[in-house]
Design a protein around this motif. Structure first.
Motif, PDB file in Angstrom:
ATOM      1  N   THR A   9      35.631  50.336  40.385  1.00  0.00           N
ATOM      2  CA  THR A   9      35.303  49.172  41.210  1.00  0.00           C
ATOM      3  C   THR A   9      36.488  48.821  42.101  1.00  0.00           C
ATOM      4  OG1 THR A   9      33.842  48.315  39.478  1.00  0.00           O
ATOM      5  CG2 THR A   9      34.541  46.771  41.187  1.00  0.00           C
ATOM      6  N   ARG A  10      36.300  49.017  43.406  1.00  0.00           N
ATOM      7  CA  ARG A  10      37.328  48.648  44.382  1.00  0.00           C
ATOM      8  C   ARG A  10      36.877  47.486  45.268  1.00  0.00           C
ATOM      9  NH1 ARG A  10      38.518  54.593  46.723  1.00  0.00           N
ATOM     10  NH2 ARG A  10      36.250  54.635  46.500  1.00  0.00           N
ATOM     11  N   ASP A  11      35.575  47.281  45.338  1.00  0.00           N
ATOM     12  CA  ASP A  11      35.020  46.206  46.162  1.00  0.00           C
ATOM     13  C   ASP A  11      35.538  44.850  45.670  1.00  0.00           C
ATOM     14  OD1 ASP A  11      32.794  45.245  48.116  1.00  0.00           O
ATOM     15  OD2 ASP A  11      32.462  44.119  46.254  1.00  0.00           O
ATOM     16  N   GLU A  12      36.100  44.075  46.592  1.00  0.00           N
ATOM     17  CA  GLU A  12      36.723  42.803  46.234  1.00  0.00           C
ATOM     18  C   GLU A  12      35.721  41.812  45.646  1.00  0.00           C
ATOM     19  OE1 GLU A  12      39.571  39.359  48.274  1.00  0.00           O
ATOM     20  OE2 GLU A  12      39.059  41.195  49.375  1.00  0.00           O
ATOM     21  N   THR A  13      34.515  41.797  46.173  1.00  0.00           N
ATOM     22  CA  THR A  13      33.496  40.875  45.675  1.00  0.00           C
ATOM     23  C   THR A  13      33.107  41.201  44.240  1.00  0.00           C
ATOM     24  OG1 THR A  13      32.625  40.582  47.917  1.00  0.00           O
ATOM     25  CG2 THR A  13      31.187  39.949  46.088  1.00  0.00           C
ATOM     26  N   LEU A  14      32.966  42.475  43.955  1.00  0.00           N
ATOM     27  CA  LEU A  14      32.621  42.886  42.591  1.00  0.00           C
ATOM     28  C   LEU A  14      33.761  42.612  41.616  1.00  0.00           C
ATOM     29  CD1 LEU A  14      30.578  46.228  42.706  1.00  0.00           C
ATOM     30  CD2 LEU A  14      29.950  44.085  41.583  1.00  0.00           C
ATOM     31  N   ARG A  15      35.000  42.849  42.056  1.00  0.00           N
ATOM     32  CA  ARG A  15      36.153  42.547  41.192  1.00  0.00           C
ATOM     33  C   ARG A  15      36.222  41.043  40.913  1.00  0.00           C
ATOM     34  NH1 ARG A  15      40.864  43.512  43.544  1.00  0.00           N
ATOM     35  NH2 ARG A  15      40.151  44.346  45.541  1.00  0.00           N
ATOM     36  N   GLU A  16      35.841  40.263  41.904  1.00  0.00           N
ATOM     37  CA  GLU A  16      35.805  38.805  41.720  1.00  0.00           C
ATOM     38  C   GLU A  16      34.766  38.429  40.663  1.00  0.00           C
ATOM     39  OE1 GLU A  16      37.148  35.039  42.284  1.00  0.00           O
ATOM     40  OE2 GLU A  16      37.912  36.763  43.420  1.00  0.00           O
ATOM     41  N   ARG A  17      33.643  39.122  40.658  1.00  0.00           N
ATOM     42  CA  ARG A  17      32.615  38.857  39.647  1.00  0.00           C
ATOM     43  C   ARG A  17      33.050  39.320  38.265  1.00  0.00           C
ATOM     44  NH1 ARG A  17      26.970  41.179  41.094  1.00  0.00           N
ATOM     45  NH2 ARG A  17      26.474  40.001  39.185  1.00  0.00           N
ATOM     46  N   LEU A  18      33.832  40.391  38.212  1.00  0.00           N
ATOM     47  CA  LEU A  18      34.297  40.909  36.925  1.00  0.00           C
ATOM     48  C   LEU A  18      35.420  40.054  36.332  1.00  0.00           C
ATOM     49  CD1 LEU A  18      34.371  44.758  37.616  1.00  0.00           C
ATOM     50  CD2 LEU A  18      32.884  43.585  35.971  1.00  0.00           C
ATOM     51  N   ALA A  19      36.162  39.373  37.189  1.00  0.00           N
ATOM     52  CA  ALA A  19      37.351  38.642  36.729  1.00  0.00           C
ATOM     53  C   ALA A  19      37.066  37.684  35.569  1.00  0.00           C
ATOM     54  CB  ALA A  19      38.003  37.914  37.896  1.00  0.00           C
ATOM     55  N   PRO A  20      36.021  36.854  35.613  1.00  0.00           N
ATOM     56  CA  PRO A  20      35.771  35.960  34.474  1.00  0.00           C
ATOM     57  C   PRO A  20      35.494  36.706  33.170  1.00  0.00           C
ATOM     58  CG  PRO A  20      34.546  35.236  36.410  1.00  0.00           C
ATOM     59  CD  PRO A  20      35.094  36.585  36.728  1.00  0.00           C
ATOM     60  N   CYS A  21      34.968  37.929  33.267  1.00  0.00           N
ATOM     61  CA  CYS A  21      34.735  38.735  32.063  1.00  0.00           C
ATOM     62  C   CYS A  21      36.050  39.117  31.392  1.00  0.00           C
ATOM     63  CB  CYS A  21      33.955  39.997  32.413  1.00  0.00           C
ATOM     64  SG  CYS A  21      32.328  39.702  33.133  1.00  0.00           S
ATOM     65  N   HIS A  22      37.129  39.057  32.150  1.00  0.00           N
ATOM     66  CA  HIS A  22      38.452  39.387  31.624  1.00  0.00           C
ATOM     67  C   HIS A  22      39.339  38.150  31.600  1.00  0.00           C
ATOM     68  CE1 HIS A  22      37.297  43.560  31.570  1.00  0.00           C
ATOM     69  NE2 HIS A  22      36.918  43.480  32.829  1.00  0.00           N
ATOM     70  N   PHE A  23      38.675  37.010  31.354  1.00  0.00           N
ATOM     71  CA  PHE A  23      39.354  35.725  31.182  1.00  0.00           C
ATOM     72  C   PHE A  23      40.195  35.354  32.403  1.00  0.00           C
ATOM     73  CE2 PHE A  23      39.414  36.394  26.271  1.00  0.00           C
ATOM     74  CZ  PHE A  23      38.029  36.484  26.283  1.00  0.00           C
ATOM     75  N   ASN A  24      39.743  35.817  33.579  1.00  0.00           N
ATOM     76  CA  ASN A  24      40.395  35.505  34.853  1.00  0.00           C
ATOM     77  C   ASN A  24      41.870  35.895  34.880  1.00  0.00           C
ATOM     78  OD1 ASN A  24      38.213  34.349  36.433  1.00  0.00           O
ATOM     79  ND2 ASN A  24      38.223  32.679  34.956  1.00  0.00           N
ATOM     80  N   GLN A  25      42.190  36.968  34.213  1.00  0.00           N
ATOM     81  CA  GLN A  25      43.562  37.479  34.317  1.00  0.00           C
ATOM     82  C   GLN A  25      43.802  37.909  35.769  1.00  0.00           C
ATOM     83  OE1 GLN A  25      44.852  39.881  30.620  1.00  0.00           O
ATOM     84  NE2 GLN A  25      42.609  40.044  30.587  1.00  0.00           N
ATOM     85  N   PRO A  26      44.888  37.441  36.388  1.00  0.00           N
ATOM     86  CA  PRO A  26      45.107  37.688  37.821  1.00  0.00           C
ATOM     87  C   PRO A  26      45.076  39.160  38.204  1.00  0.00           C
ATOM     88  CG  PRO A  26      46.647  36.038  37.018  1.00  0.00           C
ATOM     89  CD  PRO A  26      45.937  36.574  35.812  1.00  0.00           C
ATOM     90  N   MET A  27      45.465  40.040  37.311  1.00  0.00           N
ATOM     91  CA  MET A  27      45.560  41.460  37.665  1.00  0.00           C
ATOM     92  C   MET A  27      44.202  42.060  38.021  1.00  0.00           C
ATOM     93  SD  MET A  27      46.508  42.959  33.922  1.00  0.00           S
ATOM     94  CE  MET A  27      45.945  42.102  32.454  1.00  0.00           C
ATOM     95  N   VAL A  28      43.108  41.477  37.530  1.00  0.00           N
ATOM     96  CA  VAL A  28      41.785  42.016  37.860  1.00  0.00           C
ATOM     97  C   VAL A  28      41.494  41.824  39.351  1.00  0.00           C
ATOM     98  CG1 VAL A  28      39.311  41.875  37.375  1.00  0.00           C
ATOM     99  CG2 VAL A  28      40.967  41.607  35.515  1.00  0.00           C
ATOM    100  N   ARG A  29      41.987  40.726  39.908  1.00  0.00           N
ATOM    101  CA  ARG A  29      41.823  40.486  41.340  1.00  0.00           C
ATOM    102  C   ARG A  29      42.930  41.171  42.148  1.00  0.00           C
ATOM    103  NH1 ARG A  29      40.408  35.397  38.931  1.00  0.00           N
ATOM    104  NH2 ARG A  29      38.287  34.748  39.506  1.00  0.00           N
ATOM    105  N   GLN A  30      44.139  41.256  41.580  1.00  0.00           N
ATOM    106  CA  GLN A  30      45.279  41.833  42.298  1.00  0.00           C
ATOM    107  C   GLN A  30      45.173  43.346  42.439  1.00  0.00           C
ATOM    108  OE1 GLN A  30      48.807  40.776  40.198  1.00  0.00           O
ATOM    109  NE2 GLN A  30      48.938  38.713  41.037  1.00  0.00           N
ATOM    110  N   ALA A  31      44.866  44.019  41.338  1.00  0.00           N
ATOM    111  CA  ALA A  31      44.857  45.486  41.342  1.00  0.00           C
ATOM    112  C   ALA A  31      43.758  45.989  42.274  1.00  0.00           C
ATOM    113  CB  ALA A  31      44.642  46.015  39.935  1.00  0.00           C
ATOM    114  N   PRO A  32      44.048  46.978  43.098  1.00  0.00           N
ATOM    115  CA  PRO A  32      43.038  47.461  44.044  1.00  0.00           C
ATOM    116  C   PRO A  32      41.926  48.272  43.401  1.00  0.00           C
ATOM    117  CG  PRO A  32      45.022  48.782  44.189  1.00  0.00           C
ATOM    118  CD  PRO A  32      45.345  47.655  43.256  1.00  0.00           C
ATOM    119  N   CYS A  33      42.089  48.598  42.112  1.00  0.00           N
ATOM    120  CA  CYS A  33      41.100  49.457  41.457  1.00  0.00           C
ATOM    121  C   CYS A  33      40.924  49.026  40.003  1.00  0.00           C
ATOM    122  CB  CYS A  33      41.558  50.909  41.534  1.00  0.00           C
ATOM    123  SG  CYS A  33      40.358  52.090  40.898  1.00  0.00           S
ATOM    124  N   VAL A  34      39.681  48.785  39.615  1.00  0.00           N
ATOM    125  CA  VAL A  34      39.343  48.418  38.243  1.00  0.00           C
ATOM    126  C   VAL A  34      38.367  49.472  37.724  1.00  0.00           C
ATOM    127  CG1 VAL A  34      38.232  46.704  36.761  1.00  0.00           C
ATOM    128  CG2 VAL A  34      39.688  45.951  38.663  1.00  0.00           C
TER     129      VAL A  34
END
Length: 257
Positions: A57-82
């Motif tokens: 997952t590289r799409d910023e919108t999708l990473r934003e949706r995934l972030a709460p699943c990982h307790f909003n750890q900043p790295m999920v939004r920062q890292a260019p690839c999840v």
């Protein structure tokens, strides 16, 4: 790279692994990412079945949706690839059914085989990434919210998340994390159980570290073990996570037989 230098470099990567939690926004070049994914695909696998999928997952919108699943750890939004690492019996089952072969992989034994395949692939991915100068961090939160992740990534029956790896160029250089002595985890010939004194000795260095002293002060607890059991991984949460993941295993078809 000559053989000796390559071996030395590889050892340096393995022995200097750090979990990176701060990333630069620099995208990972396509050729570098592909090499990492190809390395993952070369991992050992049960019967050469490759019972895993890596959802990149590289799409910023999708990473934003995934972030709460990982307790909003900043790295999920920062890292260019999840990369969400999944056990996957779906693909192999489809292949069998399309060839009039009767698959029998919708059971717990094959969840374990698929999990082994997936985690071996994940580690290959991470080692190759670090050889390219990338930083990585495994996210254990995947197990906690596997159902939500499955919905976001539209995972079909037979596919279940196991872990997530964030990838990117590091924006920090943390100290190496300590490890228990080799004697703690290696048993020669057969398992040799520990005495109470040996347990004390194996954890002594960690318990006496400055980091542990800070943790005890912050948590108001007398020892590190209680930090784990009363703050980090508490019984009620462990049971709730187990129950929800077990329910998802049933939903995804790993308990049909």
């Amino acid at each position: 790279m000559p053989g000796f230098k390559k071996q030395t470099f590889m050892k340096s990567v393995l022995f200097k692994h750090r979990s990176i939690r701060k990333f630069r926004p620099t995208p990972i070049p396509e050729e570098v990412l592909r090499e990492c994914l190809e390395a993952a695909s070369r991992a050992s696998t049960c019967g050469n079945m490759q019972l895993y999928s890596l959802v990149v997952t590289r799409d910023e919108t999708l990473r934003e949706r995934l972030a709460p699943c990982h307790f909003n750890q900043p790295m999920v939004r920062q890292a260019p690839c999840v990369v969400t690492v999944c056990a996957d019996i779906h693909r192999f089952t489809m292949w069998c059914e399309q060839r009039d072969a009767d698959p029998a992989y919708d059971n717990f034994a094959w969840f374990l085989n698929a999990s082994t395949d997936a985690l071996l692939a994940a580690q290959n991915l991470c080692v190759e990434a670090e050889m390219h100068g990338l930083g990585i961090c495994y996210l254990g939160t995947t197990i906690y919210t596997a159902g939500d992740i499955s919905q976001i990534l539209e995972l079909p029956k037979g596919v279940i998340p196991l872990t997530t790896v964030v990838l990117g160029y590091p924006d920090e250089s943390p100290e190496l994390t300590d490890r228990l002595p080799l004697e703690a985890v290696v048993h020669y010939e057969k398992y040799t159980d520990y005495t109470a004194a040996e347990i004390d000795e194996l954890w002594a260095e960690r318990e006496e570290s400055e980091l542990t002293k800070r943790l005890l002060a912050e948590n108001g607890l007398p020892n590190l073990a209680q930090v784990f059991t009363q703050r980090r991984y508490v019984r009620k949460d462990n049971l709730a996570i187990s129950e929800s993941y077990f329910a998802l295993l049933k939903e995804k078809g790993f308990f049909n037989n």
